[in-house]
Design a protein around this motif. Structure first.
Motif, PDB file in Angstrom:
ATOM      1  N   LYS A  51       0.798  -1.217   0.000  1.00 11.52           N
ATOM      2  CA  LYS A  51       0.000   0.000   0.000  1.00 11.52           C
ATOM      3  C   LYS A  51       0.838   1.279   0.000  1.00 11.52           C
ATOM      4  O   LYS A  51       0.336   2.344  -0.353  1.00 11.52           O
ATOM      5  CB  LYS A  51      -0.936   0.013   1.213  1.00 11.52           C
ATOM      6  CG  LYS A  51      -2.033  -1.051   1.161  1.00 11.52           C
ATOM      7  CD  LYS A  51      -2.945  -0.942   2.371  1.00 11.52           C
ATOM      8  CE  LYS A  51      -4.065  -1.985   2.295  1.00 11.52           C
ATOM      9  NZ  LYS A  51      -4.976  -1.896   3.461  1.00 11.52           N
ATOM     10  N   THR A  52       2.109   1.168   0.370  1.00 13.37           N
ATOM     11  CA  THR A  52       2.926   2.377   0.499  1.00 13.37           C
ATOM     12  C   THR A  52       4.124   2.439  -0.450  1.00 13.37           C
ATOM     13  O   THR A  52       4.664   3.516  -0.672  1.00 13.37           O
ATOM     14  CB  THR A  52       3.457   2.522   1.941  1.00 13.37           C
ATOM     15  OG1 THR A  52       4.196   1.341   2.296  1.00 13.37           O
ATOM     16  CG2 THR A  52       2.304   2.709   2.919  1.00 13.37           C
ATOM     17  N   VAL A  53       4.563   1.314  -1.000  1.00 16.48           N
ATOM     18  CA  VAL A  53       5.778   1.294  -1.831  1.00 16.48           C
ATOM     19  C   VAL A  53       5.445   0.902  -3.268  1.00 16.48           C
ATOM     20  O   VAL A  53       4.795  -0.121  -3.515  1.00 16.48           O
ATOM     21  CB  VAL A  53       6.832   0.319  -1.266  1.00 16.48           C
ATOM     22  CG1 VAL A  53       8.078   0.320  -2.150  1.00 16.48           C
ATOM     23  CG2 VAL A  53       7.198   0.698   0.163  1.00 16.48           C
ATOM     24  N   THR A  54       5.922   1.731  -4.216  1.00 19.62           N
ATOM     25  CA  THR A  54       5.737   1.479  -5.642  1.00 19.62           C
ATOM     26  C   THR A  54       7.083   1.589  -6.346  1.00 19.62           C
ATOM     27  O   THR A  54       7.862   2.514  -6.081  1.00 19.62           O
ATOM     28  CB  THR A  54       4.765   2.491  -6.272  1.00 19.62           C
ATOM     29  OG1 THR A  54       3.503   2.419  -5.608  1.00 19.62           O
ATOM     30  CG2 THR A  54       4.560   2.206  -7.753  1.00 19.62           C
ATOM     31  N   ILE A  55       7.370   0.643  -7.235  1.00 20.99           N
ATOM     32  CA  ILE A  55       8.577   0.714  -8.054  1.00 20.99           C
ATOM     33  C   ILE A  55       8.160   0.920  -9.507  1.00 20.99           C
ATOM     34  O   ILE A  55       7.124   0.418  -9.952  1.00 20.99           O
ATOM     35  CB  ILE A  55       9.446  -0.559  -7.916  1.00 20.99           C
ATOM     36  CG1 ILE A  55       8.655  -1.804  -8.301  1.00 20.99           C
ATOM     37  CG2 ILE A  55      10.000  -0.674  -6.508  1.00 20.99           C
ATOM     38  CD1 ILE A  55       9.494  -3.071  -8.337  1.00 20.99           C
ATOM     39  N   SER A  56       8.972   1.666 -10.255  1.00 19.01           N
ATOM     40  CA  SER A  56       8.642   1.924 -11.651  1.00 19.01           C
ATOM     41  C   SER A  56       9.904   2.097 -12.472  1.00 19.01           C
ATOM     42  O   SER A  56      10.985   2.405 -11.940  1.00 19.01           O
ATOM     43  CB  SER A  56       7.766   3.175 -11.783  1.00 19.01           C
ATOM     44  OG  SER A  56       8.461   4.324 -11.348  1.00 19.01           O
ATOM     45  N   ASN A  57       9.760   1.891 -13.780  1.00 20.56           N
ATOM     46  CA  ASN A  57      10.865   2.091 -14.713  1.00 20.56           C
ATOM     47  C   ASN A  57      10.300   2.577 -16.044  1.00 20.56           C
ATOM     48  O   ASN A  57       9.369   1.990 -16.588  1.00 20.56           O
ATOM     49  CB  ASN A  57      11.641   0.793 -14.936  1.00 20.56           C
ATOM     50  CG  ASN A  57      12.980   1.041 -15.623  1.00 20.56           C
ATOM     51  OD1 ASN A  57      13.971   1.329 -14.963  1.00 20.56           O
ATOM     52  ND2 ASN A  57      13.009   0.960 -16.946  1.00 20.56           N
ATOM     53  N   LYS A  58      10.851   3.665 -16.560  1.00 19.69           N
ATOM     54  CA  LYS A  58      10.424   4.233 -17.835  1.00 19.69           C
ATOM     55  C   LYS A  58      11.624   4.271 -18.777  1.00 19.69           C
ATOM     56  O   LYS A  58      12.612   4.962 -18.509  1.00 19.69           O
ATOM     57  CB  LYS A  58       9.860   5.645 -17.640  1.00 19.69           C
ATOM     58  CG  LYS A  58       8.619   5.707 -16.774  1.00 19.69           C
ATOM     59  CD  LYS A  58       8.118   7.136 -16.641  1.00 19.69           C
ATOM     60  CE  LYS A  58       6.867   7.219 -15.791  1.00 19.69           C
ATOM     61  NZ  LYS A  58       6.384   8.620 -15.660  1.00 19.69           N
ATOM     62  N   PHE A  59      11.512   3.536 -19.874  1.00 17.02           N
ATOM     63  CA  PHE A  59      12.602   3.447 -20.858  1.00 17.02           C
ATOM     64  C   PHE A  59      12.142   4.053 -22.181  1.00 17.02           C
ATOM     65  O   PHE A  59      11.048   3.762 -22.653  1.00 17.02           O
ATOM     66  CB  PHE A  59      13.021   1.994 -21.074  1.00 17.02           C
ATOM     67  CG  PHE A  59      14.011   1.820 -22.200  1.00 17.02           C
ATOM     68  CD1 PHE A  59      15.354   2.084 -22.006  1.00 17.02           C
ATOM     69  CD2 PHE A  59      13.587   1.398 -23.456  1.00 17.02           C
ATOM     70  CE1 PHE A  59      16.267   1.937 -23.045  1.00 17.02           C
ATOM     71  CE2 PHE A  59      14.483   1.244 -24.499  1.00 17.02           C
ATOM     72  CZ  PHE A  59      15.825   1.506 -24.291  1.00 17.02           C
ATOM     73  N   LEU A  60      12.982   4.898 -22.773  1.00 15.97           N
ATOM     74  CA  LEU A  60      12.676   5.526 -24.062  1.00 15.97           C
ATOM     75  C   LEU A  60      13.913   5.525 -24.941  1.00 15.97           C
ATOM     76  O   LEU A  60      15.016   5.838 -24.476  1.00 15.97           O
ATOM     77  CB  LEU A  60      12.214   6.975 -23.854  1.00 15.97           C
ATOM     78  CG  LEU A  60      12.131   7.857 -25.113  1.00 15.97           C
ATOM     79  CD1 LEU A  60      11.015   7.376 -26.043  1.00 15.97           C
ATOM     80  CD2 LEU A  60      11.923   9.327 -24.745  1.00 15.97           C
ATOM     81  N   ILE A  61      13.721   5.179 -26.224  1.00 15.59           N
ATOM     82  CA  ILE A  61      14.807   5.265 -27.196  1.00 15.59           C
ATOM     83  C   ILE A  61      14.271   5.881 -28.474  1.00 15.59           C
ATOM     84  O   ILE A  61      13.171   5.531 -28.927  1.00 15.59           O
ATOM     85  CB  ILE A  61      15.451   3.887 -27.479  1.00 15.59           C
ATOM     86  CG1 ILE A  61      16.619   4.034 -28.479  1.00 15.59           C
ATOM     87  CG2 ILE A  61      14.423   2.879 -27.965  1.00 15.59           C
ATOM     88  CD1 ILE A  61      17.452   2.789 -28.631  1.00 15.59           C
ATOM     89  N   GLU A  62      15.013   6.835 -29.031  1.00 19.70           N
ATOM     90  CA  GLU A  62      14.699   7.458 -30.321  1.00 19.70           C
ATOM     91  C   GLU A  62      15.876   7.197 -31.252  1.00 19.70           C
ATOM     92  O   GLU A  62      17.005   7.588 -30.945  1.00 19.70           O
ATOM     93  CB  GLU A  62      14.485   8.965 -30.174  1.00 19.70           C
ATOM     94  CG  GLU A  62      13.215   9.338 -29.457  1.00 19.70           C
ATOM     95  CD  GLU A  62      13.053  10.836 -29.299  1.00 19.70           C
ATOM     96  OE1 GLU A  62      11.989  11.269 -28.824  1.00 19.70           O
ATOM     97  OE2 GLU A  62      14.012  11.574 -29.630  1.00 19.70           O
TER      98      GLU A  62
END
Length: 218
Positions: A160-171
């Motif tokens: 309920k309190t901890v979130t992990i995330s990853n955002k990857f972008l390549i052009e």
């Protein structure tokens, strides 16, 4: 170029009327200070309007980084996007990305793109989506290029309190731009959270930036 960008954003964010609309706006500030010669300052703003079949989002962030008394990074990024559902798992997306970096080969760049998005997983705890698009990129110094953009976004709530995330972008075009942002976020209250972020960027140079941030709902 700025007038064209403003006009495009105005057209993109012309909201049609929908029965149910959900909105969320957040802002964050952060950074790290090792000593007087090694300082990182970050800031971010995000707004999302979800109408159900269509989602509008706008994100902007800034980064200032000095190392050994010299400026190592000084950049502003802004990204506006519209996702239009065509299936529960598939959507068409149109995006505009602006980037300012006085140390880059082109100090101001804009990318207009259109493509397809696929929701690999979407539930209350986990969201994974992949987008592939084609875009036209132009900027200062008569720079222009046709690019292929791909992104992979992952978010998972551990509890309920901890979130992990990853955002990857390549052009990819005549020049390649890569950015990856990994984050661990701890919810302090209904309106505030604390996070540790690692930003990897590869453009005119390659580096990692580790910082801390406080995010608050507006």
């Amino acid at each position: 170029m700025i007038r064209t960008l403003i006009l495009t954003l105005a057209l993109v964010f012309s909201f049609p009327a929908y029965a149910q609309v959900e909105r969320e706006t957040t802002g964050s500030v952060g950074g790290t200070i090792v000593n007087d010669d090694n300082i990182t300052v970050t800031g971010a703003f995000k707004h999302v309007t979800d109408t159900g079949p269509r989602e509008y989002s706008f994100e902007a962030d800034l980064l200032y980084k000095s190392a050994n008394g010299s400026t190592a990074r000084e950049q502003i990024n802004a990204f506006a996007k519209v996702n239009q559902d065509i299936h529960p798992k598939h959507y068409v997306q149109f995006g505009v990305r602006y980037r300012h970096d006085p140390r880059s080969f082109s100090s101001d760049q804009v990318v207009y793109s259109i493509g397809h998005g696929y929701r690999i997983v979407k539930n209350d705890r986990t969201n994974i989506s992949n987008e592939l698009s084609v875009g036209y990129k132009h900027g200062a110094g008569n720079y222009s290029d046709v690019v292929v953009r791909e992104s992979l976004w992952i978010s998972h709530k551990l509890n309920k309190t901890v979130t992990i995330s990853n955002k990857f972008l390549i052009e990819q075009g005549d020049r390649t731009f890569v950015q990856n942002k990994a984050e661990i976020k701890y919810k302090l209250s209904e309106k505030t959270s604390f996070s540790i972020q690692d930003l990897y960027t590869k453009d005119w140079r390659e580096d990692n930036t580790l910082s801390f941030a406080i995010t608050f709902k507006l």
